[in-house]
Every structure is written in C-alpha cells, then in structure tokens.
Design a protein around this motif. Sequence first.
Motif, short mmCIF file in Angstrom:
data_model
loop_
_atom_site.label_atom_id
_atom_site.label_comp_id
_atom_site.label_asym_id
_atom_site.label_seq_id
_atom_site.Cartn_x
_atom_site.Cartn_y
_atom_site.Cartn_z
N ASN A 150 -1.78 -32.96 6.65
CA ASN A 150 -2.76 -32.35 7.09
C ASN A 150 -3.18 -30.69 6.83
N ALA A 151 -2.63 -30.26 5.78
CA ALA A 151 -3.17 -28.93 5.18
C ALA A 151 -4.25 -28.94 4.63
N PRO A 152 -5.07 -27.91 4.64
CA PRO A 152 -6.20 -27.78 3.65
C PRO A 152 -6.15 -27.74 2.41
N THR A 153 -7.08 -28.32 1.66
CA THR A 153 -7.05 -28.30 0.10
C THR A 153 -7.07 -26.99 -0.50
N PHE A 154 -6.75 -26.71 -1.86
CA PHE A 154 -7.03 -25.45 -2.49
C PHE A 154 -8.46 -24.74 -2.04
N PRO A 155 -9.38 -25.38 -2.24
CA PRO A 155 -10.78 -24.69 -2.06
C PRO A 155 -10.85 -24.14 -0.71
N GLN A 156 -10.33 -24.97 0.18
CA GLN A 156 -10.41 -24.22 1.53
C GLN A 156 -9.56 -23.11 1.81
N VAL A 157 -8.29 -23.06 1.21
CA VAL A 157 -7.43 -22.11 1.47
C VAL A 157 -7.94 -20.86 0.70
N TRP A 158 -8.43 -21.14 -0.74
CA TRP A 158 -8.92 -20.14 -1.60
C TRP A 158 -9.80 -19.22 -0.93
N SER A 159 -10.82 -19.94 0.03
CA SER A 159 -11.77 -19.22 0.53
C SER A 159 -11.26 -17.98 1.42
N ARG A 196 0.86 -0.95 0.07
CA ARG A 196 -0.14 0.02 0.02
C ARG A 196 0.99 1.49 -0.01
N ASN A 197 0.64 2.06 -1.04
CA ASN A 197 1.60 3.15 -1.02
C ASN A 197 2.97 2.95 -1.32
N SER A 198 3.35 2.06 -2.17
CA SER A 198 4.58 1.48 -2.37
C SER A 198 5.20 0.90 -1.12
N THR A 199 4.59 0.50 0.16
CA THR A 199 5.25 0.09 1.25
C THR A 199 4.59 -1.19 1.56
N ILE A 200 5.40 -2.29 1.65
CA ILE A 200 4.87 -3.69 2.08
C ILE A 200 4.21 -3.49 3.62
N ILE A 201 2.95 -3.78 3.75
CA ILE A 201 2.16 -3.79 5.09
C ILE A 201 1.93 -5.35 5.73
N LYS A 202 2.13 -6.47 4.71
CA LYS A 202 1.84 -7.59 5.13
C LYS A 202 2.21 -8.74 4.38
N SER A 203 2.70 -9.80 4.84
CA SER A 203 2.92 -11.10 3.84
C SER A 203 2.52 -12.26 4.67
N ASN A 204 2.22 -13.04 3.92
CA ASN A 204 1.66 -14.25 4.30
C ASN A 204 1.86 -15.53 3.67
N TYR A 205 1.76 -16.75 4.37
CA TYR A 205 1.53 -17.97 3.33
C TYR A 205 0.76 -19.15 3.91
N TRP A 206 0.55 -20.07 3.00
CA TRP A 206 -0.37 -21.11 3.47
C TRP A 206 0.03 -22.23 2.58
N LEU A 207 0.37 -23.47 3.52
CA LEU A 207 0.58 -24.67 2.95
C LEU A 207 -0.70 -25.32 2.46
N VAL A 208 -0.68 -25.87 1.15
CA VAL A 208 -1.94 -26.58 0.68
C VAL A 208 -1.77 -28.14 0.17
N GLU A 209 -2.76 -28.83 0.58
CA GLU A 209 -2.40 -30.34 0.45
C GLU A 209 -2.80 -30.31 -1.21
N PRO A 210 -1.78 -30.83 -2.14
CA PRO A 210 -2.37 -31.12 -3.32
C PRO A 210 -3.05 -32.23 -3.58
N PRO A 211 -3.67 -32.45 -4.84
CA PRO A 211 -4.39 -33.70 -5.04
C PRO A 211 -3.63 -35.07 -4.53
N ASP A 212 -4.28 -35.75 -3.79
CA ASP A 212 -3.69 -37.10 -3.40
C ASP A 212 -2.46 -36.96 -2.81
N ASN A 213 -2.19 -35.49 -2.37
CA ASN A 213 -0.97 -35.36 -1.77
C ASN A 213 0.30 -36.01 -2.00
N PHE A 214 0.27 -35.81 -3.48
CA PHE A 214 1.49 -36.51 -4.35
C PHE A 214 2.44 -35.50 -4.74
N TYR A 215 3.73 -36.00 -4.83
CA TYR A 215 4.68 -34.81 -5.19
C TYR A 215 5.74 -35.61 -5.95
#
Length: 200
Positions: free
Chosen positions: A66-75, A30-49
């Motif tokens: 045990n992480a939420p799926t994408f639809p849960q994180v996307w909300s 905001r106004n060229s200044t970082i005010i917040k950052s965050n991250y979310w781990l997401v369980e991919p389909p079948d938790n396969f890598y």
Amino acid sequence: MENLNFVAIDLETATQSRNSICEIGITIVRNSTIIKSNYWLVEPPDNFYSPINIAIHHITPKQTENAPTFPQVWSEVREFLNGQIVVAHNASFDMYVLKDTFNAFEIPYPQFDYYCSYRLAQKVIKGLPSYSLPLLCNSLDIKFGMHHRAESDSVGCAKIFTECVSRAGVRSLEELQSKFNFRCGRFDTGYFRPQRSLRL
C-alpha cells in the motif's frame, strides 16, 4: 570546513533491477550538523521482490503493498535534493539506481552534484579491511543503527562524510576534489556524469 552542507541519501531495491526502489532514506546536514533524517517506503514495480534482496534489507512485499510508487514519493523527495550537494555511500550504486529509475518512469533529472563517502573514506582513512558502513562507523566510534535500512544508512553516510571532510583538512568541496584528484558526479537537465578519478 565550517559550513559543510549536504544531503545524504540511501536507496534499497526490491530486485537486482536498478529501477526497483523499495525504500529511500535521506539525512540533511547543515553546518556539519545533522538537522533531519527521514525515510519513505516505495512500492516497486508489480510489488515484486527477489528473496536475496529481502534477506539483505528485510523489507517485504506486504510492507510496500500500500506504499506510494516512486513517482509519488519523488514529488516529495525531490525538493530535498534538487540544487543541493548529495552524498551516497557507494554512489556508483545509488546514483545509477536513480538514473535508471528516472529513465524508467520518464522523470526529468534533478540538478545536483554528488559525492561518494565510500571512495572518500578509502582516501582519508587507510588500512581498513572493509569500507562498509558498519565497519567504518565502528572504526570512527560513530553510533550506527540498522544496516541496509535506508534512513539508518543515510545517517551513517552523513556522519562518515562529515568526518572524512574534517580529516581531509580542506576549506571547500572544490579543494577536496583537487586534493584527491577526482571530479564529483552530477545530475542535470538531460545529463548524467558519474564521479571519476582524474588522470595525473
């Protein structure tokens, strides 16, 4: 620009499939200044890598079992992006990952314009052998964290975009597009448009 407002995003995937998001990072400016950052781990389909993806970002199935799926994180993430200006470093990757993931989960598209800090840096900062986040940050004396972790990459992206817009000497993002002859990308209801250079 004195009132540069946007959200930087970075996505990590578990496999070569675009709809295998395993981590999302955002940084709010905001106004060229970082005010917040965050991250979310997401369980991919079948938790396969794929091993090659683990070697890149070091995220493992155990971390996301045990992480939420994408639809849960996307909300939760959607509220930070919808109606905003969104920036990604190499947006042709991140935005198509989002697009394919929305389609896979039958999630309605959000509404936002997006820009690519990688492409902008190529236009503004000449002569670098690579335009990767670590090299760009180093060349600009920007403190950078762990590459290929989503929050750190989104912070680096935010700082690079802010610096490039400042160096471009423009008063608006519309002027930025005109100066460098491109059209920003866009998500909208039932609609996706990639960022593209315009013909002279």
